[in-house]
Design a protein around this motif. Structure first.
Motif, PDB file in Angstrom:
ATOM      1  N   MET A   1       0.844  -1.200   0.000  1.00 34.16           N
ATOM      2  CA  MET A   1       0.000   0.000   0.000  1.00 34.16           C
ATOM      3  C   MET A   1       0.879   1.249   0.000  1.00 34.16           C
ATOM      4  O   MET A   1       1.645   1.490   0.924  1.00 34.16           O
ATOM      5  CB  MET A   1      -0.910   0.011   1.227  1.00 34.16           C
ATOM      6  CG  MET A   1      -1.664   1.319   1.439  1.00 34.16           C
ATOM      7  SD  MET A   1      -2.996   1.621   0.273  1.00 34.16           S
ATOM      8  CE  MET A   1      -4.266   0.551   0.938  1.00 34.16           C
ATOM      9  N   ASP A   3       1.197   5.468  -0.138  1.00 35.72           N
ATOM     10  CA  ASP A   3       0.385   6.619   0.255  1.00 35.72           C
ATOM     11  C   ASP A   3      -0.223   7.274  -0.991  1.00 35.72           C
ATOM     12  O   ASP A   3      -1.429   7.537  -1.031  1.00 35.72           O
ATOM     13  CB  ASP A   3       1.233   7.643   1.013  1.00 35.72           C
ATOM     14  CG  ASP A   3       1.638   7.154   2.393  1.00 35.72           C
ATOM     15  OD1 ASP A   3       0.784   6.568   3.085  1.00 35.72           O
ATOM     16  OD2 ASP A   3       2.812   7.329   2.765  1.00 35.72           O
ATOM     17  N   GLY A  88      -9.301   3.215   0.141  1.00 34.64           N
ATOM     18  CA  GLY A  88      -8.164   3.294  -0.771  1.00 34.64           C
ATOM     19  C   GLY A  88      -8.567   3.140  -2.223  1.00 34.64           C
ATOM     20  O   GLY A  88      -9.750   3.123  -2.581  1.00 34.64           O
ATOM     21  N   LYS A  89      -7.543   3.036  -3.077  1.00 33.93           N
ATOM     22  CA  LYS A  89      -7.745   2.884  -4.519  1.00 33.93           C
ATOM     23  C   LYS A  89      -6.852   1.761  -5.030  1.00 33.93           C
ATOM     24  O   LYS A  89      -5.707   1.621  -4.588  1.00 33.93           O
ATOM     25  CB  LYS A  89      -7.398   4.195  -5.248  1.00 33.93           C
ATOM     26  CG  LYS A  89      -8.132   5.430  -4.720  1.00 33.93           C
ATOM     27  CD  LYS A  89      -9.604   5.398  -5.057  1.00 33.93           C
ATOM     28  CE  LYS A  89     -10.311   6.666  -4.565  1.00 33.93           C
ATOM     29  NZ  LYS A  89     -10.443   6.709  -3.105  1.00 33.93           N
ATOM     30  N   GLU A  99      -1.953  -0.579  -4.789  1.00 36.53           N
ATOM     31  CA  GLU A  99      -2.930   0.077  -3.933  1.00 36.53           C
ATOM     32  C   GLU A  99      -2.350   1.360  -3.353  1.00 36.53           C
ATOM     33  O   GLU A  99      -1.145   1.451  -3.099  1.00 36.53           O
ATOM     34  CB  GLU A  99      -3.357  -0.862  -2.799  1.00 36.53           C
ATOM     35  CG  GLU A  99      -4.132  -2.077  -3.287  1.00 36.53           C
ATOM     36  CD  GLU A  99      -4.608  -2.952  -2.149  1.00 36.53           C
ATOM     37  OE1 GLU A  99      -4.181  -2.700  -0.999  1.00 36.53           O
ATOM     38  OE2 GLU A  99      -5.402  -3.855  -2.403  1.00 36.53           O
ATOM     39  N   ALA A 100      -3.226   2.335  -3.162  1.00 37.27           N
ATOM     40  CA  ALA A 100      -2.793   3.629  -2.619  1.00 37.27           C
ATOM     41  C   ALA A 100      -3.927   4.264  -1.836  1.00 37.27           C
ATOM     42  O   ALA A 100      -5.105   3.957  -2.050  1.00 37.27           O
ATOM     43  CB  ALA A 100      -2.354   4.560  -3.732  1.00 37.27           C
ATOM     44  N   ARG A 101      -3.559   5.154  -0.930  1.00 36.98           N
ATOM     45  CA  ARG A 101      -4.556   5.909  -0.190  1.00 36.98           C
ATOM     46  C   ARG A 101      -5.105   7.069  -1.021  1.00 36.98           C
ATOM     47  O   ARG A 101      -6.242   7.493  -0.847  1.00 36.98           O
ATOM     48  CB  ARG A 101      -3.947   6.423   1.113  1.00 36.98           C
ATOM     49  CG  ARG A 101      -3.600   5.306   2.094  1.00 36.98           C
ATOM     50  CD  ARG A 101      -2.945   5.847   3.365  1.00 36.98           C
ATOM     51  NE  ARG A 101      -2.772   4.788   4.358  1.00 36.98           N
ATOM     52  CZ  ARG A 101      -1.745   3.942   4.357  1.00 36.98           C
ATOM     53  NH1 ARG A 101      -0.801   4.042   3.434  1.00 36.98           N
ATOM     54  NH2 ARG A 101      -1.664   2.996   5.277  1.00 36.98           N
ATOM     55  N   GLY A 267     -10.288  11.320  -2.647  1.00 40.03           N
ATOM     56  CA  GLY A 267      -8.961  10.715  -2.751  1.00 40.03           C
ATOM     57  C   GLY A 267      -8.357  10.730  -4.132  1.00 40.03           C
ATOM     58  O   GLY A 267      -7.256  10.209  -4.333  1.00 40.03           O
ATOM     59  N   ILE A 300      -4.812  12.388   3.170  1.00 40.04           N
ATOM     60  CA  ILE A 300      -4.340  11.200   3.877  1.00 40.04           C
ATOM     61  C   ILE A 300      -4.236  11.465   5.379  1.00 40.04           C
ATOM     62  O   ILE A 300      -4.674  10.661   6.209  1.00 40.04           O
ATOM     63  CB  ILE A 300      -2.965  10.759   3.312  1.00 40.04           C
ATOM     64  CG1 ILE A 300      -3.122  10.281   1.855  1.00 40.04           C
ATOM     65  CG2 ILE A 300      -2.350   9.674   4.173  1.00 40.04           C
ATOM     66  CD1 ILE A 300      -1.803  10.109   1.127  1.00 40.04           C
TER      67      ILE A 300
END
Length: 303
Positions: A1, A3, A88-89, A99-101, A267, A300
């Motif tokens: 994951m 950011d 998340g995305k 994956e990222a926030r 986001g 975030i």
């Protein structure tokens, strides 16, 4: 994951990466082709504050190395889709998923070319897509602008202040631009309208562009215009179709976002030429990158 995942390694995307890692966030940049975006093909940049002269390649390479040295991870993979997953995305590429926030879309936009055989070979050698960027190289010389919208007429207005002669070529008998823009140009002695006409050929020698051939679509007549520069202003095309289910696009395909660089989707942020904006320059792309990154950081941290 991660950011922050940034889609696009042009000026906006790499600037966002620099601000993201400096804020202590883990950053992944995904780029479909090569870093730098459109500016890579510019031989000499003179309008970026604080840098008198630098090539587009050197400018982009400096940004790329700065982002990497600070700790941004950069991968050359084409993003094919983004899905929301809880807070998340998930970003899908042709090689896998990440994956990222928060996500920053910085996909840029491509100038629409004329499609003539030797056009790309003459970019930087007489052919340009940005009068503001390259116009000063043609001071006291003869140039042509191709296009009929506000951008084309604004380019012609800008060039008329520095160039000996400006031909404004449009394929119809009337411009799409605002009437006031047309009238401002009509009274200038060094501007000539070439209407109902299309450019059929670019003529060059070892030093670059030397003339263009223009055909009148009504009469069928052709003429040669001796020019030192040709500025193509027939529009740009963003590449945002893969994100249409996630963010709102305007009728031309640009991501709808204001100076905050926030989209309607939580986001998801955007930066640079791919978003709705009136000025698309190197300095504004870098500014967008900073704004989008700091907005993503705040999102975030507030999470």
């Amino acid at each position: 994951m991660y950011d922050i995942i940034i889609v696009g390694a042009g000026t906006a995307g790499l600037s966002a990466a620099i601000y993201g890692v400096r804020a202590g966030k883990s950053v992944l940049v995904l780029e479909a082709a090569s870093y730098g975006g459109q500016i890579v093909n510019t031989p000499d940049i003179e309008n970026y504050p604080g840098i008198a002269h630098i090539s587009g390649f050197d400018f982009a390479t400096g940004l790329y190395n700065q982002a990497k040295d600070l700790g941004a991870e950069i991968r050359f993979e084409k993003v094919i889709g983004i899905e929301a997953e809880g807070a998340g995305k998930r970003v899908e590429t042709g090689s896998g998923s990440y994956e990222a926030r928060a996500v920053i879309l910085a996909t840029g936009a491509k100038n629409r070319p004329l499609g003539l055989p030797n056009e790309q070979e003459l970019v930087g050698r007489g052919v340009s897509y940005c009068a503001t960027c390259d116009g000063m190289f043609f001071r006291n010389r003869t140039v042509a602008v191709n296009g009929g919208g506000n951008t084309a007429l604004e380019d012609a207005q800008f060039l008329a202040n520095y160039c000996e002669k400006v031909y404004l070529i449009h394929r119809r008998d009337a411009f799409r631009a605002d009437v006031k823009e047309v009238e401002r140009l009509r009274v200038k002695d060094n501007v000539e309208f070439v209407l109902d006409s299309v450019i059929t050929a670019l003529e060059s020698d070892a030093s670059g562009l030397r003339a263009i051939r223009v055909k009148n679509q009504k009469s069928g007549g052709e003429r040669e215009l001796r020019v030192d520069g040709l500025f193509v202003a027939i529009g740009q095309s963003p590449d945002n179709a893969a994100f249409a289910r996630l963010v709102k696009l305007d009728p031309k395909g640009y991501i709808e976002a204001g100076e905050s660089c926030r989209t309607e989707a939580a986001g998801i942020f955007t930066a640079g030429d791919c978003r709705t904006k009136s000025v698309r320059q190197l300095a504004t792309a870098a500014a967008d990158g900073a704004v989008a990154a700091l907005a993503a950081v705040n999102y975030i941290d507030a999470g």
